[in-house]
Every structure is written in C-alpha cells, then in structure tokens.
Design a protein around this motif. Structure first.
Motif, PDB file in Angstrom:
ATOM      1  N   GLY A 146       0.781  -1.236   0.000  1.00 42.50           N
ATOM      2  CA  GLY A 146       0.000   0.000   0.000  1.00 42.50           C
ATOM      3  C   GLY A 146       0.806   1.276   0.000  1.00 42.50           C
ATOM      4  N   LYS A 147       2.125   1.168  -0.181  1.00 41.97           N
ATOM      5  CA  LYS A 147       2.970   2.362  -0.151  1.00 41.97           C
ATOM      6  C   LYS A 147       3.012   3.036  -1.526  1.00 41.97           C
ATOM      7  CE  LYS A 147       6.016   0.707   3.557  1.00 41.97           C
ATOM      8  NZ  LYS A 147       7.401   0.350   3.932  1.00 41.97           N
ATOM      9  N   VAL A 148       3.107   4.365  -1.515  1.00 42.45           N
ATOM     10  CA  VAL A 148       3.278   5.117  -2.753  1.00 42.45           C
ATOM     11  C   VAL A 148       4.714   4.916  -3.231  1.00 42.45           C
ATOM     12  CG1 VAL A 148       3.271   7.396  -3.823  1.00 42.45           C
ATOM     13  CG2 VAL A 148       1.516   6.813  -2.135  1.00 42.45           C
ATOM     14  N   LYS A 149       4.874   4.315  -4.407  1.00 47.76           N
ATOM     15  CA  LYS A 149       6.197   4.010  -4.951  1.00 47.76           C
ATOM     16  C   LYS A 149       6.774   5.185  -5.725  1.00 47.76           C
ATOM     17  CE  LYS A 149       5.114   0.255  -7.272  1.00 47.76           C
ATOM     18  NZ  LYS A 149       5.299  -1.028  -8.008  1.00 47.76           N
ATOM     19  N   LYS A 150       5.929   5.824  -6.530  1.00 46.62           N
ATOM     20  CA  LYS A 150       6.367   6.958  -7.349  1.00 46.62           C
ATOM     21  C   LYS A 150       5.204   7.918  -7.511  1.00 46.62           C
ATOM     22  CE  LYS A 150       9.792   4.499 -10.236  1.00 46.62           C
ATOM     23  NZ  LYS A 150       9.576   3.123  -9.739  1.00 46.62           N
ATOM     24  N   ARG A 151       5.551   9.136  -7.890  1.00 47.39           N
ATOM     25  CA  ARG A 151       4.525  10.155  -8.106  1.00 47.39           C
ATOM     26  C   ARG A 151       5.003  11.128  -9.173  1.00 47.39           C
ATOM     27  NH1 ARG A 151       2.284  12.447  -2.816  1.00 47.39           N
ATOM     28  NH2 ARG A 151       0.791  10.730  -3.070  1.00 47.39           N
ATOM     29  N   LEU A 152       4.072  11.632  -9.955  1.00 49.02           N
ATOM     30  CA  LEU A 152       4.378  12.649 -10.966  1.00 49.02           C
ATOM     31  C   LEU A 152       3.366  13.773 -10.826  1.00 49.02           C
ATOM     32  CD1 LEU A 152       5.837  13.685 -13.534  1.00 49.02           C
ATOM     33  CD2 LEU A 152       4.205  12.334 -14.878  1.00 49.02           C
ATOM     34  N   MET A 153       3.860  14.990 -10.674  1.00 47.33           N
ATOM     35  CA  MET A 153       3.000  16.168 -10.600  1.00 47.33           C
ATOM     36  C   MET A 153       3.150  16.966 -11.886  1.00 47.33           C
ATOM     37  SD  MET A 153       1.831  15.447  -7.663  1.00 47.33           S
ATOM     38  CE  MET A 153       0.724  16.845  -7.465  1.00 47.33           C
ATOM     39  N   PHE A 154       2.040  17.351 -12.479  1.00 52.07           N
ATOM     40  CA  PHE A 154       2.055  18.080 -13.736  1.00 52.07           C
ATOM     41  C   PHE A 154       2.175  19.583 -13.492  1.00 52.07           C
ATOM     42  CE2 PHE A 154      -0.614  14.236 -14.374  1.00 52.07           C
ATOM     43  CZ  PHE A 154       0.277  13.540 -15.192  1.00 52.07           C
ATOM     44  N   THR A 155       2.695  20.287 -14.475  1.00 53.59           N
ATOM     45  CA  THR A 155       3.010  21.713 -14.285  1.00 53.59           C
ATOM     46  C   THR A 155       1.941  22.654 -14.819  1.00 53.59           C
ATOM     47  OG1 THR A 155       4.261  21.746 -16.368  1.00 53.59           O
ATOM     48  CG2 THR A 155       5.480  21.228 -14.350  1.00 53.59           C
ATOM     49  N   GLU A 156       1.011  22.163 -15.615  1.00 56.95           N
ATOM     50  CA  GLU A 156       0.013  23.035 -16.224  1.00 56.95           C
ATOM     51  C   GLU A 156      -0.885  23.678 -15.170  1.00 56.95           C
ATOM     52  OE1 GLU A 156       1.373  20.426 -19.508  1.00 56.95           O
ATOM     53  OE2 GLU A 156       0.903  20.173 -17.384  1.00 56.95           O
ATOM     54  N   ARG A 157      -1.224  24.941 -15.379  1.00 52.34           N
ATOM     55  CA  ARG A 157      -2.103  25.683 -14.483  1.00 52.34           C
ATOM     56  C   ARG A 157      -3.153  26.438 -15.294  1.00 52.34           C
ATOM     57  NH1 ARG A 157       0.233  22.813 -11.668  1.00 52.34           N
ATOM     58  NH2 ARG A 157       1.253  23.165  -9.653  1.00 52.34           N
ATOM     59  N   ASN A 158      -4.339  26.626 -14.700  1.00 53.64           N
ATOM     60  CA  ASN A 158      -5.372  27.408 -15.378  1.00 53.64           C
ATOM     61  C   ASN A 158      -5.199  28.892 -15.077  1.00 53.64           C
ATOM     62  OD1 ASN A 158      -6.423  27.856 -12.798  1.00 53.64           O
ATOM     63  ND2 ASN A 158      -8.053  26.328 -13.007  1.00 53.64           N
ATOM     64  N   LYS A 159      -6.127  29.709 -15.516  1.00 50.87           N
ATOM     65  CA  LYS A 159      -6.005  31.164 -15.361  1.00 50.87           C
ATOM     66  C   LYS A 159      -5.993  31.589 -13.899  1.00 50.87           C
ATOM     67  CE  LYS A 159      -8.330  32.185 -19.755  1.00 50.87           C
ATOM     68  NZ  LYS A 159      -9.525  32.816 -20.397  1.00 50.87           N
ATOM     69  N   GLU A 160      -6.646  30.815 -13.055  1.00 52.55           N
ATOM     70  CA  GLU A 160      -6.689  31.144 -11.625  1.00 52.55           C
ATOM     71  C   GLU A 160      -5.475  30.599 -10.877  1.00 52.55           C
ATOM     72  OE1 GLU A 160      -9.400  29.766 -13.248  1.00 52.55           O
ATOM     73  OE2 GLU A 160     -10.249  31.773 -13.523  1.00 52.55           O
ATOM     74  N   GLY A 161      -4.620  29.874 -11.580  1.00 53.79           N
ATOM     75  CA  GLY A 161      -3.422  29.331 -10.954  1.00 53.79           C
ATOM     76  C   GLY A 161      -3.572  27.946 -10.360  1.00 53.79           C
ATOM     77  N   PHE A 162      -4.755  27.322 -10.561  1.00 55.19           N
ATOM     78  CA  PHE A 162      -4.962  25.973 -10.043  1.00 55.19           C
ATOM     79  C   PHE A 162      -4.453  24.930 -11.037  1.00 55.19           C
ATOM     80  CE2 PHE A 162      -8.640  28.311  -8.067  1.00 55.19           C
ATOM     81  CZ  PHE A 162      -8.075  28.367  -6.796  1.00 55.19           C
ATOM     82  N   PRO A 163      -4.023  23.761 -10.566  1.00 54.93           N
ATOM     83  CA  PRO A 163      -3.546  22.712 -11.475  1.00 54.93           C
ATOM     84  C   PRO A 163      -4.657  22.197 -12.379  1.00 54.93           C
ATOM     85  CG  PRO A 163      -2.926  22.244  -9.189  1.00 54.93           C
ATOM     86  CD  PRO A 163      -3.903  23.360  -9.144  1.00 54.93           C
ATOM     87  N   PHE A 164      -4.274  21.788 -13.590  1.00 53.47           N
ATOM     88  CA  PHE A 164      -5.213  21.065 -14.432  1.00 53.47           C
ATOM     89  C   PHE A 164      -5.590  19.779 -13.686  1.00 53.47           C
ATOM     90  CE2 PHE A 164      -4.386  22.474 -19.094  1.00 53.47           C
ATOM     91  CZ  PHE A 164      -4.490  23.798 -18.717  1.00 53.47           C
ATOM     92  N   GLY A 165      -6.869  19.469 -13.626  1.00 55.93           N
ATOM     93  CA  GLY A 165      -7.286  18.238 -12.970  1.00 55.93           C
ATOM     94  C   GLY A 165      -6.884  17.023 -13.788  1.00 55.93           C
ATOM     95  N   ALA A 166      -6.230  16.060 -13.147  1.00 52.66           N
ATOM     96  CA  ALA A 166      -5.890  14.800 -13.813  1.00 52.66           C
ATOM     97  C   ALA A 166      -7.089  13.873 -13.663  1.00 52.66           C
ATOM     98  CB  ALA A 166      -4.640  14.192 -13.183  1.00 52.66           C
ATOM     99  N   ARG A 167      -7.869  13.711 -14.725  1.00 51.80           N
ATOM    100  CA  ARG A 167      -9.123  12.960 -14.600  1.00 51.80           C
ATOM    101  C   ARG A 167      -8.898  11.482 -14.892  1.00 51.80           C
ATOM    102  NH1 ARG A 167     -13.891  11.013 -16.976  1.00 51.80           N
ATOM    103  NH2 ARG A 167     -15.764  11.574 -15.811  1.00 51.80           N
TER     104      ARG A 167
END
Length: 359
Positions: A130-151
């Motif tokens: 159940g441990k998190v092995k790896k993670r990737l965070m995306f750099t795209e942001r909308n006009k308000e500065g929030f991350p693009f939702g990874a759906r």
C-alpha cells in the motif's frame, strides 16, 4: 469556504462526476431492484467511505481496489481501499497524502495507478504493502493558478495516458515504469474527460467537454481526427465503451445533451442516440450483449439489450450512482454510489460500493 476550496470542489464535480449541480442529499434507503424483464440478479451493498470514485480488479480477481478522496471539508488526503470482491469486506487500505480519483492497474497486478485530480498529479501505489512508490506532478495551471485536474487514466502498452481538465485540455503520456513524462498532447479541447483504446482500430479515443471525440494515434501521440457527433448542439461528452464485434463506440453525456450516443468507431457516424436520459458511466458486456449506464440524477442503473437498446432491467441506487466496473468474466458488476454534496461540500453520509451478480 475559501475561494480555493470552492474552485477545487467545482473541478471535482465537473471533471469527475460529470454533473456540477447536485441536489441536496436525502437519506438513502436500502438498495431495491426495479425489474422490467424476468432477470435474476443478486445485489450486495456496503457503505464504505466518503469520496468514492473509480475501481479496478486485479488479474486474479481476488482483490477489488476502490479510490477514495475521502471528504472535501477539513479532510487531508485520501485512501485506496482493498476489498474482497465477493463480500466487499475490507482486506487492506492505503492512506495517502493526496486525494484519489481514477484508477488503472499494472498487468502483473503489483501496482495500481491513481489520479490525484485536485493537485494535478498521479501516484503509483504498491498492491503488496500500500505504499506510494512513485509520483508525478504536472506543471500546467489554469487562469486562476490551479492545477489542471488529472481525470481519467488509461494504461496501454507500457504508457499511461491521463486526461487533463483544462481549457484547452491536454493528454499526458507517461512511462508506466518510471512515471516520467514522455509527451504532452496539447490542444485537446475543453476538459478532457473519457479515454478508451481500441484494439480493433489501434487508436486512442478521448472525449471532452466541448462535445468532441478525439482520435489519437498512440504510436505518434498525435490527434488525427476530431469528431463532433452532435454538431453545434451543446454537449459535455464523458465516458466511453466499445463493442469490438460490431465496431460501435458508446459515449455518454450527463449534463447537456443527457443521452448516450452510439457511434461507428471507424468513421464517427452517429448510429443511434439513446434517449434514456442523463448518462454518466457506461460499460459494454460482450458476454451478455448488454450495455450498462448509470444515471446520476435519477439515481438508477440501467441494463440495456445491446442489439435492440431496449431497457432490460433497472436498479434503484440512490442518491447518485457513479462509476462502473465489470468483472473479466462479464458476470459481476460493481458500482460506486455517491452522496450529493451540501453547500459546504460536506455530505450526509458515506458513499457505497454495490456488487451486482448478473448470473
């Protein structure tokens, strides 16, 4: 309620539930069947946790993983639940620092991949501990500065394809082993929602909130064709399913056109428009020649004859049936049933997992 929380909650409602406006929740009664044809099914329901979304089964069929965001009000992080597929009892859980939404599982069953929509990333979690092995965070942001939702997340041929909810949206292509970003497919329309890969055409299909279906070559990661099946009519296309034998592509719309479209998967031609009402998740069952559709607004799950499109059976699953998962043998259907959000983004109780035996 902070501006950030309000924006993030709206993102979740639009990009993952397919319905931004929801009614205030009422206490959910016990699961009942409304049978419109002489079908025999067995229904098991378990109230599990807040914020349930998508599910995957491992290849052995002895573990059902359920992604949970947990609560959106004063709750940090989420959980990936590991359930017994037959009894729905908890046999494991992974507490994560980020909230979890869509899911995919590696062919060897050792890793589940989850999208962390509110933070714009994905995580690879070991099914052993159940441990998190790896993670990737995306750099795209909308006009308000929030991350693009990874759906949605789709695993194909060693690559993860993740739909990015932006305007215009993107599709990220990631190496499933290293979780390194390989390619960003840009200009993918408003809010990339559904993803499907077809073995018959060797193409990736992506639905978006602008009413488009994108046909993408997974070898070049380029958009080859854009279909707009409803033309200029408003449509927020969501989830996809395929009938391989007949070359039909099923596409749902929950909030604008409120229908399920049947398309020719090679040409995009509209074969049929199913006037069954609001349509969220969709699954095609080749073993039984049935089509399953969740209806969030009416609180129902429908089973349709996939040839005549007649409704064979209807289950009442209030208040909001959401995601669907079909077992490999086509004899068991799993559904997540969500509570509606109150104005402060709390709910009146936990979400549920429902197991339906189709035998």
């Amino acid at each position: 309620m902070t501006q950030k929380m309000s924006a993030l909650a709206l993102l979740v409602a639009v990009s993952l539930s397919g319905c931004a406006a929801q009614q205030v929740a009422t206490p959910a009664p016990a699961v009942q069947k409304t049978v419109t044809a002489p079908e025999k099914t067995s229904v098991l329901k378990r109230e599990l946790a807040d914020g349930l979304y998508e599910m995957v089964l491992n290849q052995k069929g002895d573990a059902l993983f359920v992604a949970s965001s947990e609560g959106f009000k004063d709750v940090q992080g989420g959980v990936v639940y590991k359930l017994d597929p037959a009894t729905l009892k908890t046999i494991g859980r992974s507490h994560t620092d980020l909230k979890n939404f869509a899911m995919a599982i590696a062919p060897d069953g050792q890793t589940v991949y989850v999208t962390n929509s509110l933070d714009g990333g994905i995580s690879a979690i070991s099914t052993a501990d159940g441990k998190v092995k790896k993670r990737l965070m995306f750099t795209e942001r909308n006009k308000e500065g929030f991350p693009f939702g990874a759906r949605e997340i789709l695993l194909h041929d060693g690559s993860l394809f993740v739909g990015g909810v932006g305007d215009p949206g993107v599709i990220w292509v990631i190496d499933a082993e290293t979780l390194k970003l390989k390619k960003t497919i840009k200009n993918a329309g408003q809010w990339v929602t559904g993803l499907l890969w077809s073995e018959q055409t060797d193409r990736l299909y992506a639905a978006n909130g602008g009413g488009e279906i994108l046909v993408i070559n997974p070898h070049t990661n380029k958009i080859e064709t854009r279909w707009k099946p409803l033309g200029s009519k408003p449509a927020l296309l969501l989830n996809l399913a395929e009938d391989k034998a007949t070359g039909r592509l099923f596409v749902t719309d929950n909030s604008k056109a409120k229908t399920t479209l049947v398309l020719n998967i090679r040409t995009g031609e509209v074969i049929k428009k199913l006037d069954v009402g609001d349509s969220l998740a969709v699954k095609f069952n080749a073993r039984r020649n049935e089509l399953y559709i969740t209806q969030r607004e009416s609180g129902k799950l429908l089973s349709l004859d996939a040839t005549t499109y007649a409704v064979k059976q209807s289950w009442d699953l209030p208040p909001n049936p959401n995601s669907l998962l079909l077992s490999a043998d086509g004899q068991t259907l799993y559904v997540t049933v969500k509570q509606a959000f109150n104005k402060d983004h709390s709910t009146n109780g936990p979400d549920s997992v429902v197991r339906i035996s189709l035998n």
